[in-house]
Every structure is written in structure tokens, then in C-alpha cells.
Design an enzyme around this catalytic site. Structure first.
Site, short mmCIF file in Angstrom:
data_model
loop_
_atom_site.label_atom_id
_atom_site.label_comp_id
_atom_site.label_asym_id
_atom_site.label_seq_id
_atom_site.Cartn_x
_atom_site.Cartn_y
_atom_site.Cartn_z
N LYS A 195 0.86 -1.19 0.00
CA LYS A 195 0.00 0.00 0.00
C LYS A 195 0.88 1.23 0.00
O LYS A 195 2.03 1.18 0.46
CB LYS A 195 -0.87 0.02 1.25
CG LYS A 195 -2.11 0.88 1.12
CD LYS A 195 -3.24 0.08 0.50
CE LYS A 195 -4.46 0.94 0.23
NZ LYS A 195 -5.62 0.09 -0.08
N ASP A 245 -7.06 4.34 -4.39
CA ASP A 245 -7.71 4.23 -3.09
C ASP A 245 -8.34 5.62 -2.87
O ASP A 245 -8.55 6.34 -3.84
CB ASP A 245 -6.69 3.84 -1.99
CG ASP A 245 -7.34 3.35 -0.70
OD1 ASP A 245 -7.70 2.17 -0.62
OD2 ASP A 245 -7.52 4.16 0.24
N THR A 268 -15.27 -2.80 -6.38
CA THR A 268 -15.25 -2.85 -4.92
C THR A 268 -16.68 -2.78 -4.37
O THR A 268 -17.08 -3.56 -3.50
CB THR A 268 -14.37 -1.72 -4.33
OG1 THR A 268 -13.14 -1.70 -5.03
CG2 THR A 268 -14.13 -1.93 -2.85
#
Ligand code: GLU
Length: 446
Positions: free
Chosen positions: A126, A166, A210
Site C-alpha cells: 500500500k 484508493d 469494490t
């Protein structure tokens, strides 16, 4: 927890002072692993937990850029390459003013197990920056992304580390990042980033994945209890990509999504959210949520600064950010008749909220299982890039659905096997961990 798990956890907390979100994520996973460790002493013997909680590599870098006034600005960039036992590091980039090392590490840690649960060959990583895209011009966002990539490009690649989006990083930012990567590397490595535009290597369904996945996961949990979405009121928080496409799939499954929110407050629309209007405001105009209520002709109400979890509803899909749903909110939701929660965001429920949901025996799908559809579809994008191919929407969505159903079934079966039927937290943590741990055992001490 056993003495050895406790000591390992203490050592992790001590070694990473002040990283509260990372501590929270590690604690939850370690607590679930007690049952597994009592059956499998080989993991403790090989210090798998100690190794899995220590990132393989942590990159922190300066990101200088020039704003529209000609002033030099400096942000901090991060990329945590957490675990590559199952494949290249994979996970998004978050651009938000709250980003710090503890947040990126919690996200990277969660990503290891989430990615493992997808069944696809991806490790966990990440990254991001404390850059705040709000109020920045197109030019400022482009220059920031270019500067960020000027350092990041030497660390990533289709077989090394594959970032994506993100919070604060969507199609526009991926475009600027990919453009700069391509220029610096002098290669069209499509598989270096996912969430790309459809004309330059992106995958259909990645944008929706998602949110669709979270609603599909919720649906599977409902089915396991002999229930469904039909006619039920659904509370969604957030109004980014996860929230918007959760609402879309909820509607397709017969549910009535009645809320959405942003940092200014929330809207309630008892007739069901008008998704075209919400998309227009959020995706096209990048506006605030109160505009939704204003343009809905009196049908919806905007509550400034309020708590969306005060609204009565049967199913909650927290899709905004970490720790957005606390113990008090959980109590209110349960009092109002909640039957299921599927986390579209990463770690949106506090540990107190999770405990309350589980004590009340409602279906609770933790983020690392419920929101894995995004990264799973990123892995499908990588497959298409490797094959220089692109699949249809229907084919890709079918694969996403199969993956989500499989994750649900794996978590449920694992929870059952370890004597905790219906506990998707234990199921996700054990199943996600075991695959990574077994690969690490195979590799020896590295
Ligand atoms: N940021 C998303 C997540 O939390 C997606 C990551 C990706 O597609 O690599 O899983």
C-alpha cells in the site's frame, strides 16, 4: 491469547510506536489466529507472525511540487511493500491529508490477507501521500502525481509492485501516474498500475468492482441466513467509487439504498437514492453531498455534520474510511433493527463496534473479505494486460461474482472448521493468513 502470541503482539506494538491504526489491524488478526496456532505449531516455530508483521520493505520519500501561485510545496510519499509471498506487492495509493506511516501500514497489512483471500497471485502493499487533492487545480494534481511517480517508478513494475487507486486516487490520478511512469521507464508496462483508462489497458468492471463486490458479499451472508436484499433499507456511507457502486448493486439485488455521505454530512432519501443524480454530482462535477438534496426536489434531506448511522436501516455498508462506525453507532444501529454489515471501506468499524455486532449475532463481513472485489478485479486487469487482451463486461463481472462467492464460502467454511460458525472475522483472518504462511514456510527463512 497464548503467552507466545501475546509476547509477539507486544513486540510488534513496541517496535512501531504511535501507529494506532496499524496496532488495531495487527491485534485483530493476531486474536483470530490463536485457534490456528494451537493446531499448527509450525507457524510459531518458524516465527511466521513476527515476519508477517514486519514489512519486507518500507519506502518513504519527499514529493516536492509547485502550486499555481508558484510556491514550492512538499508532501511525503509512502510505499509499504509488505509481503510478496503470493505474488508482486499489490495495493492502492491513498492521497488524503490524514495519511501517515501507521495508516499506510494498516492498509498494507490488511491487503496481505485480503489479496490472499481472492485466490489470485498477488502479494500485499500500500502507499500514498498526505497530499490533499481537495481544492487543487487540474494542473496541481498533475504536477503532484508526476513528482510522486518520479521517485516511485524505480520501485514498481508488473512483476514487482503494482499500485492502484484508493481514497483520493481515481482514474484521473492513475492517468497522470501512468503517463509519468511510461515516460520515465520508456516502456508501456500496462501491468504496472491498475485502474487504468479503458483505452490504455484498463479493465471493464474495475471501477464498479469494490462496491459491487461488497453488495454481493452482503447478499451471500444474507443467503446463508435464508434472507435476501428484497425491499430492505440499506445504509451506505461515503459517496466515492465504493459507495456509488455498492448502491448500484444493492439496487440490482432489490434493496433500497437510502443514504450517502461525505465529510460535510449525509443525505437520506427514503424512496431510494437517485443514482444518476448522485453520480453526476460526485463523479462528474466533484461537488458536495448537500447538492444532492437540493436537486432532488424535496424528496431527500441533508443533515450537516451528522452521523449517518443514526438513520434506521436493516443493512449497513460502511464505505467511507477507517473507524467511521464506533461503538455508539453500532448500538444505535442494532437498536434500529440492523441485520447485516459488509465493510466496503478498510476497517471502518472500530473494535468495539465489531464486538457489539458479533455479540448480537448479526452477519458481519470484515473489509478484507467484503471489499476484496476491487483488488481481485485489479488482478484480472493484470491478467488481461499480460495476455494483451480485454474481456467483456459480462465475462469480467461473472468472474468477480464467482470470486466474491468463493471468498464468502471460504470464510464461512474456515470459521466452521475452527468452531466459530458465522464468524467471518475469524474465517477471513485464518484463511487469508494460512495461504501466505504456508508459502513463507516453503521459502525458508527470508
Ligand atoms: N485500494 C483498494 C483496496 O483497498 C484496491 C487496491 C488495488 O486494486 O490494488 O483493496
Amino acid at each position: 491469547m497464548t503467552v507466545s502470541l501475546d509476547a509477539t503482539l507486544d513486540a510488534v506494538l513496541r517496535r512501531n510506536p504511535g501507529e494506532n491504526e496499524f496496532h488495531q489491524a495487527v491485534k485483530e488478526v493476531f486474536e483470530s489466529l490463536e485457534l490456528l496456532h494451537s493446531r499448527h505449531p509450525e507457524y510459531a516455530e518458524a516465527a511466521i507472525l513476527e515476519r508477517i508483521a514486519e514489512p519486507e520493505r518500507q519506502i518513504i520519500f519527499r514529493v516536492p511540487w509547485v502550486d499555481d501561485e508558484g510556491k514550492v510545496r512538499v508532501n511525503r510519499g509512502f510505499r509499504i511493500e509488505f509481503n510478496s509471498a503470493l505474488g508482486p506487492y499489490k495495493g492502492g495509493l491513498r492521497f488524503h491529508r490524514s495519511v501517515n506511516l501507521g495508516i499506510v501500514k494498516f492498509l498494507g497489512f490488511e491487503q496481505i490477507f485480503k489479496n490472499s483471500l481472492t485466490g489470485l497471485p498477488i502479494g500485499g502493499g500500500k502507499g500514498g501521500s498526505d497530499f490533499d487533492p481537495h481544492g487543487k487545480s487540474e494542473g496541481e494534481i498533475m504536477r503532484f502525481c508526476q513528482s510522486f511517480m518520479t521517485e516511485l517508478f524505480r520501485h514498481i513494475g508488473p512483476d514487482t509492485d503494482v499500485p492502484a487507486g484508493d481514497i483520493g486516487v481515481g482514474g484521473r490520478e492513475i492517468g497522470y501516474l501512468f503517463g509519468q511512469y511510461k515516460r520515465l521507464a520508456n516502456r508501456f508496462d500496462a501491468g504496472t498500475l491498475t485502474g487504468k483508462g479503458l483505452s490504455w489497458g484498463g479493465s471493464l468492471v474495475r471501477t464498479e468492482a469494490t462496491g459491487y463486490g461488497a453488495a454481493i458479499f452482503a447478499n451471500e451472508m444474507l443467503k446463508a441466513k435464508g434472507l435476501d436484499f428484497e425491499g430492505r433499507s440499506v445504509l451506505v456511507s461515503g459517496s466515492g467509487n465504493v459507495a456509488l457502486y455498492s448502491i448500484e448493486k444493492v439496487q440490482q439485488l432489490g434493496g433500497v439504498a437510502i443514504t450517502a455521505s461525505d465529510s460535510s454530512g449525509y443525505v437520506v432519501d427514503e424512496d431510494g437514492i437517485d443514482l444518476d443524480l448522485l453520480k453526476q454530482i460526485k463523479e462528474v462535477e466533484r461537488g458536495r453531498i448537500n447538492e444532492y438534496a437540493e436537486r432532488r426536489g424535496g424528496k431527500a434531506k441533508f443533515v450537516e455534520g451528522g452521523n449517518v448511522w443514526d438513520v434506521p436501516g436493516e443493512i449497513a455498508l460502511p464505505s467511507a474510511t477507517q473507524n467511521e462506525l464506533d461503538g455508539e453507532s453500532a448500538k444505535t444501529l442494532l437498536k434500529n433493527g440492523l441485520i447485516a454489515v459488509a465493510e466496503g471501506a478498510n476497517m471502518p468499524s472500530t473494535p468495539e463496534a465489531v464486538d457489539l455486532f458479533q455479540e448480537a449475532n448479526i452477519a458481519f463481513g470484515p473489509g478484507k473479505a467484503a471489499n476484496a472485489g476491487g483488488v481481485a478485479t485489479s488482478a484480472l486487469e493484470m491478467q488481461q494486460n499480460a495476455a494483451r487482451d480485454s474481456w467483456t463486461f459480462e465475462d469480467t463481472e461473472k468472474r468477480l461474482t464467482d470470486i466474491m462467492v468463493n471468498i464468502h464460502d471460504t470464510c464461512a467454511a474456515t470459521a466452521e472448521e475452527y468452531g466459530r460458525p458465522g464468524d467471518y472475522v475469524v474465517g477471513a483472518n485464518i484463511a487469508g493468513f494460512q495461504k501466505v504462511a504456508d508459502a513463507m514456510l516453503d521459502f525458508g527463512v527470508i
